[in-house]
Design a protein around this motif. Structure first.
Motif, mmCIF file in Angstrom:
data_model
loop_
_atom_site.group_PDB
_atom_site.id
_atom_site.type_symbol
_atom_site.label_atom_id
_atom_site.label_comp_id
_atom_site.label_asym_id
_atom_site.label_seq_id
_atom_site.Cartn_x
_atom_site.Cartn_y
_atom_site.Cartn_z
ATOM 1 N N LYS A 96 -3.010 5.588 -11.532
ATOM 2 C CA LYS A 96 -3.842 4.421 -11.343
ATOM 3 C C LYS A 96 -4.232 4.461 -9.731
ATOM 4 O O LYS A 96 -4.926 3.893 -9.369
ATOM 5 C CB LYS A 96 -3.177 3.127 -11.651
ATOM 6 N N GLY A 97 -2.882 4.845 -8.832
ATOM 7 C CA GLY A 97 -3.180 4.904 -7.389
ATOM 8 C C GLY A 97 -2.417 3.609 -6.923
ATOM 9 O O GLY A 97 -2.583 3.530 -5.872
ATOM 10 N N TYR A 98 -1.764 2.630 -7.631
ATOM 11 C CA TYR A 98 -1.086 1.680 -7.254
ATOM 12 C C TYR A 98 0.069 1.511 -8.258
ATOM 13 O O TYR A 98 0.185 1.622 -9.291
ATOM 14 C CB TYR A 98 -2.113 0.638 -7.083
ATOM 15 N N GLY B 7 0.791 -1.077 0.098
ATOM 16 C CA GLY B 7 0.088 -0.053 -0.006
ATOM 17 C C GLY B 7 0.926 1.203 -0.127
ATOM 18 O O GLY B 7 1.821 1.143 0.703
ATOM 19 N N ILE B 8 0.258 2.243 -0.818
ATOM 20 C CA ILE B 8 1.141 3.585 -0.974
ATOM 21 C C ILE B 8 0.795 4.790 -0.101
ATOM 22 O O ILE B 8 0.845 5.835 -0.301
ATOM 23 C CB ILE B 8 1.489 3.954 -2.365
ATOM 24 N N ASP B 9 -0.296 4.508 0.795
ATOM 25 C CA ASP B 9 -0.986 5.446 1.438
ATOM 26 C C ASP B 9 -0.041 6.441 2.288
ATOM 27 O O ASP B 9 -0.080 7.657 2.094
ATOM 28 C CB ASP B 9 -2.014 4.905 2.543
ATOM 29 N N ALA B 10 0.931 6.026 2.645
ATOM 30 C CA ALA B 10 2.136 6.756 3.472
ATOM 31 C C ALA B 10 2.939 7.758 2.505
ATOM 32 O O ALA B 10 3.514 8.607 2.976
ATOM 33 C CB ALA B 10 2.885 6.001 4.341
ATOM 34 N N LEU B 11 2.870 7.319 1.155
ATOM 35 C CA LEU B 11 3.721 7.918 0.448
ATOM 36 C C LEU B 11 3.000 9.066 -0.278
ATOM 37 O O LEU B 11 3.560 10.255 -0.848
ATOM 38 C CB LEU B 11 4.026 6.980 -0.788
ATOM 39 N N LEU B 12 1.548 9.135 -0.368
ATOM 40 C CA LEU B 12 0.984 10.181 -1.122
ATOM 41 C C LEU B 12 0.669 11.488 -0.670
ATOM 42 O O LEU B 12 0.980 12.429 -1.309
ATOM 43 C CB LEU B 12 -0.642 9.596 -1.324
#
Length: 331
Positions: free
Chosen positions: A329-331, A79-84
């Motif tokens: 794309k968000g991923y 998951g890339i939530d912490a990167l956004l």
């Protein structure tokens, strides 16, 4: 080829050691120098001599636009939530980022999902209660359970994780439905899928499932995808919901409503809209919900090291790296 300098910026225990061990056996990387980046990357100089970085997203995020010599970043999470929060849409990001996903996560997620299904169908939670009460009982589901090959299981997502899960379930005899973004799938590549549905065919996909497993990432297209009244399509079967993707696929209110109205018979949740799950949250006390604390697939250092080697070799040969992050794309 000159030695590669691999910088490690991570809080995952033993990651640096695993990289050092595994890189010595790779023909391209056996002379690589693996070092911890000092001061958690607080200075631009910490990255000056680094060729590639293996990093946690929250630690490397603040430095994305100052990495002048870094060829790519290997993330330690899927998951890339912490990167956004660190992404600046007005600026071009010149360093590719590879997520930690793919076969390793797919295998671990598959084990988790199978465990949920088997535990639920054979009522092992009740078996444990009986043991605690010194009670020998074969009543109910303990004796009259369904097997995986009796059921139709719907998997949301046909990416690297979802595809591996589908293959595992199919090997165990399930009839497997899949939901994805693409309009069609290659029947040769996805021969293990019994029925495929586009995301626009959500109701048809949901209608005949005994279990629904979400592996989708958190994107603008997936947030709220199962919110009320979408799960009305589940009324006839009242399936079990397993969420190993992201909590945003359904609001907490919609999930409670679906369970209260018997649209879902049970839910196994590893991901949530708010993490950690607050102590006062009603999920904790619902008898129809089982909770695990976002541990369905953890980032094991040996797996990260293996995927880093795979991705490095693909990158070195100018081949496509399947886990390359696409922010559009968000991923």
């Amino acid at each position: 080829m000159k030695p590669i300098n691999v910088g490690v910026l991570s809080k995952i225990p033993n990651l640096l050691r695993e990289l050092q061990v595994k890189l010595t056996s790779d023909s391209l990387l056996n002379l690589a120098r693996v070092t911890a980046i000092n001061n958690c990357g607080n200075s631009k100089n910490d990255f000056k001599d680094i060729d590639v970085i293996v990093a946690d997203y929250d630690l490397v995020g603040p430095h994305l636009y100052t990495l002048e010599n870094v060829k790519f970043i290997q993330g330690t999470w899927a998951g890339i939530d912490a990167l956004l929060p660190h992404i600046k849409p007005e600026l071009k990001l010149n360093v590719p980022i590879f997520r930690f996903s793919g076969n390793h996560f797919g295998k671990i997620i598959s084990e988790y999902v199978v465990a949920c299904i088997v535990n639920h169908e054979r009522d092992f939670f009740k078996v444990h209660d009986n043991q605690c009460g010194k009670k020998w009982s074969q009543e109910g589901k303990i004796h009259t359970y369904r097997t995986i090959y009796d059921m139709t299981i719907g998997v949301m997502g046909v990416g690297q994780i979802g595809s591996r899960l589908i293959q595992t379930l199919k090997f165990m005899g399930a009839n497997v439905r899949a939901l994805g973004r693409r309009s069609t799938i290659d029947k040769n590549e996805f021969h293990f899928v019994d029925e495929y549905f586009q995301s626009t065919e959500l109701s048809a996909f949901l209608g005949k499932c005994d279990y629904i497993v979400n592996t989708l990432p958190n994107t603008a297209e997936t947030r709220g995808l199962l919110n009320h009244p979408k799960l009305e399509a589940c009324r006839d079967k009242s399936p079990v919901f397993i969420n190993v993707g992201r909590g945003g696929i359904i609001s907490d209110e919609s999930l409670f409503q679906a369970i209260d109205n018997n649209l879902l018979s049970h839910a196994y949740l590893d991901v949530f809209n708010q993490e950690p799950l607050p102590e006062q949250h009603l999920f904790w006390t619902s008898p129809m919900i089982k909770i695990t604390p976002h541990v369905a697939a953890t980032s094991r250092p040996q797996d990260i090291a293996e995927q880093f080697i795979e991705n490095f070799n693909l990158f070195h040969k100018n081949e496509v790296v399947p886990s390359m992050l696409d922010f559009s794309k968000g991923y």
